[in-house]
Scaffold this active site. Structure first.
Site, PDB file in Angstrom:
ATOM      1  N   HIS A   1       0.882  -1.325  -0.054  1.00  0.00           N
ATOM      2  CA  HIS A   1       0.163  -0.164   0.132  1.00  0.00           C
ATOM      3  C   HIS A   1       0.991   1.240  -0.037  1.00  0.00           C
ATOM      4  O   HIS A   1       1.835   1.283   0.851  1.00  0.00           O
ATOM      5  CB  HIS A   1      -0.764   0.074   1.136  1.00  0.00           C
TER       6      HIS A   1
ATOM      7  N   HIS B   1       0.154   3.107  12.062  1.00  0.00           N
ATOM      8  CA  HIS B   1       1.088   4.090  11.381  1.00  0.00           C
ATOM      9  C   HIS B   1       1.020   5.132  12.759  1.00  0.00           C
ATOM     10  O   HIS B   1       0.110   5.182  13.480  1.00  0.00           O
ATOM     11  CB  HIS B   1       0.285   4.966  10.279  1.00  0.00           C
TER      12      HIS B   1
ATOM     13  N   GLU C   1      -3.521  14.483  11.637  1.00  0.00           N
ATOM     14  CA  GLU C   1      -4.360  14.053  10.689  1.00  0.00           C
ATOM     15  C   GLU C   1      -6.035  14.220  11.197  1.00  0.00           C
ATOM     16  O   GLU C   1      -6.473  13.623  11.938  1.00  0.00           O
ATOM     17  CB  GLU C   1      -4.462  12.654   9.922  1.00  0.00           C
TER      18      GLU C   1
ATOM     19  N   HIS D   1      -6.224  12.151  14.477  1.00  0.00           N
ATOM     20  CA  HIS D   1      -5.337  11.270  14.831  1.00  0.00           C
ATOM     21  C   HIS D   1      -4.144  12.261  14.956  1.00  0.00           C
ATOM     22  O   HIS D   1      -3.713  12.486  13.977  1.00  0.00           O
ATOM     23  CB  HIS D   1      -5.001  10.052  14.036  1.00  0.00           C
TER      24      HIS D   1
ATOM     25  N   HIS E   1      -2.470   4.642  14.939  1.00  0.00           N
ATOM     26  CA  HIS E   1      -3.842   4.476  14.367  1.00  0.00           C
ATOM     27  C   HIS E   1      -3.754   3.543  13.319  1.00  0.00           C
ATOM     28  O   HIS E   1      -2.624   3.172  12.932  1.00  0.00           O
ATOM     29  CB  HIS E   1      -4.411   6.113  13.977  1.00  0.00           C
TER      30      HIS E   1
END
Length: 438
Positions: free
Chosen positions: A288, A331, A337, A361, A367
């Site tokens: 990803h 992450h 964010e 976050h 998260h």
């Protein structure tokens, strides 16, 4: 009313709503056609490099000095500005909210704005604020401009008509609108009520991100941005102009509409963009990629590659990566964010994150996918799969986002959000295969 737009991003546009209203060959004639006044609106210092120098020439019925009488202080207790510290007692943590309720009493756009987070310092023109709006009444004789920053509007429910000094923009969910710093406007709802999100950008204006090795195409293409043609109001009725300046609010009473620009030319202007025209790129073999590949607009800071704020979306797209965990990975991040969901379901959260909802976050707080999302993505047969009917977005900034008292005390705050990771199992058992038993 059929609205018309001019395509392009950062172009030097020219437009007139009456024939011959726009001077040719010069900016400030001794006498302008129709008895108009010439006025320059600067969005950058005069000596800014040509590539980022922004200004427009406006030809209006009255100069702006006639649109600002004596100002009086005004109160908007739930619209906060950075720095806004120690506003509540809620500890740090990953946070998520259900949708903000629609107002039951008549409320217009600017009265319906509530701040969720602030970041940076408006006095140094750095940082941002994340707001929600919910309203059900048009700004008929009320007008507003924000001297603190440009405003990015993200509708989630209901269409908007944004009448600015430089023309009219209509947007619906899946579209966005940028209103430059200092530009007068008013907002009406086309569907009786409306709700959505706002990024108030205190720093350098939003720009298209560099594509680097991606090349000359994909992501947000310049031709898909639309700037309105000139439109004006010529009405002489009691009106009110509201102003946000260094975190404080003021108003002045007028006897006429300030939206009186008959013609204009330049590159400092509002615009809209249809997020459905975003051309995403991604992994076509394995893993990803970083979410930065979904950046629509970026407001740069003074540090290369580090944004004051990025506007990122997660649109419909194909997932084709082989032998890979396809959702966003777990992450921890130096950036902070703030996320919202316009419609559908976000692929990293199987439940709990709903349209109109929000999550935060913050810097270095972990998260990632919830338990259901992790289990599903770890065991599903990896066929090509299209994510459809989904549109999430993120306001991501280099600054920590400080929660407001309003956000901390909202009834819609999900007290159990962190529980979405509680059932993640220890699957390490000393063998290469791990323990995947249920």
């Amino acid at each position: 009313m059929t609205l018309h737009y001019m395509p392009g991003f950062g172009n030097d546009f020219e437009t007139e709503s009456l024939p011959g209203a726009l001077p040719q060959g010069q900016n400030s004639p001794q006498r302008c056609a129709y008895g108009l006044y010439a006025e320059q609106l600067s969005g950058s210092p005069f000596t800014a490099p040509r590539g980022i120098n922004e200004r427009s020439w406006l030809y209006r019925i009255r100069p702006s000095v006639k649109h600002s009488g004596r100002f009086t202080p005004a109160s908007r207790k739930d619209w906060k500005t950075a720095p806004n510290l120690d506003d509540h007692q809620l500890p740090i943590g990953q946070l998520r909210w259900n949708p903000t309720p629609m107002p039951k009493e008549p409320v217009n756009f600017i009265d319906g704005i509530r701040t969720m987070t602030t970041a940076g310092d408006v006095h140094g023109q750095a940082g941002m604020a994340a707001h929600v709006y919910a309203f059900n009444r048009d700004m008929e004789d009320d007008y507003f401009f924000n001297a603190d920053g440009e405003m990015l509007l993200v509708p989630e429910k209901g269409r908007l008509r944004v009448f600015t000094e430089m023309g009219i923009i209509e947007i619906e969910p899946s579209e966005i609108c940028i209103i430059p710093r200092g530009m007068v406007f008013k907002v009406a709802t086309l569907d009786g009520e409306a709700r959505g999100y706002i990024c108030e950008n205190y720093g350098a204006k939003f720009a298209l991100p560099d594509r680097g090795p991606i090349g000359a195409n994909c992501l947000a293409n310049p031709r898909d941005f639309k700037t309105p043609v000139a439109a004006y109001e010529d009405k002489e009725t009691p009106c009110r102009l509201h102003v946000k300046w260094c975190g404080k609010f003021y108003r002045t009473d007028l006897g006429h509409s300030p939206l009186d620009v008959v013609a204009w030319h330049g590159n400092y202007a509002p615009y809209k963009y249809d997020l459905r025209t975003f051309s995403p790129v991604g992994a076509i073999l394995f893993d990803h990629p970083d979410p930065s590949i979904f950046t629509v607009l970026t407001a740069p800071s003074g540090e290369e590659g580090t944004a004051n704020v990025d506007f990122v979306i997660f649109p419909p797209r194909w997932l084709v990566a082989e032998h890979s965990f396809r959702p966003p990975w777990y992450h921890r991040n130096i950036m902070s964010e703030f996320m919202g969901l316009v419609y559908g379901q976000y692929d990293a959260k199987e439940e709990g994150f709903v349209p109109g909802g929000m999550s935060l976050h913050n810097m270095m707080l972990p998260h990632g996918p919830d338990t259901m999302g992790f289990n599903k993505a770890s065991t599903v047969e990896l066929k090509p799969h299209k994510l459809e009917n989904t549109l999430a977005f993120m306001f991501e900034t280099r600054f920590p986002q400080h929660l407001t008292r309003f956000a901390a005390e909202l009834d819609s705050l999900q007290d159990n959000y962190a529980d979405c990771w509680t059932d993640l199992k220890k699957r390490f058992n000393g063998t290469p295969e791990g323990d995947w038993s249920e």
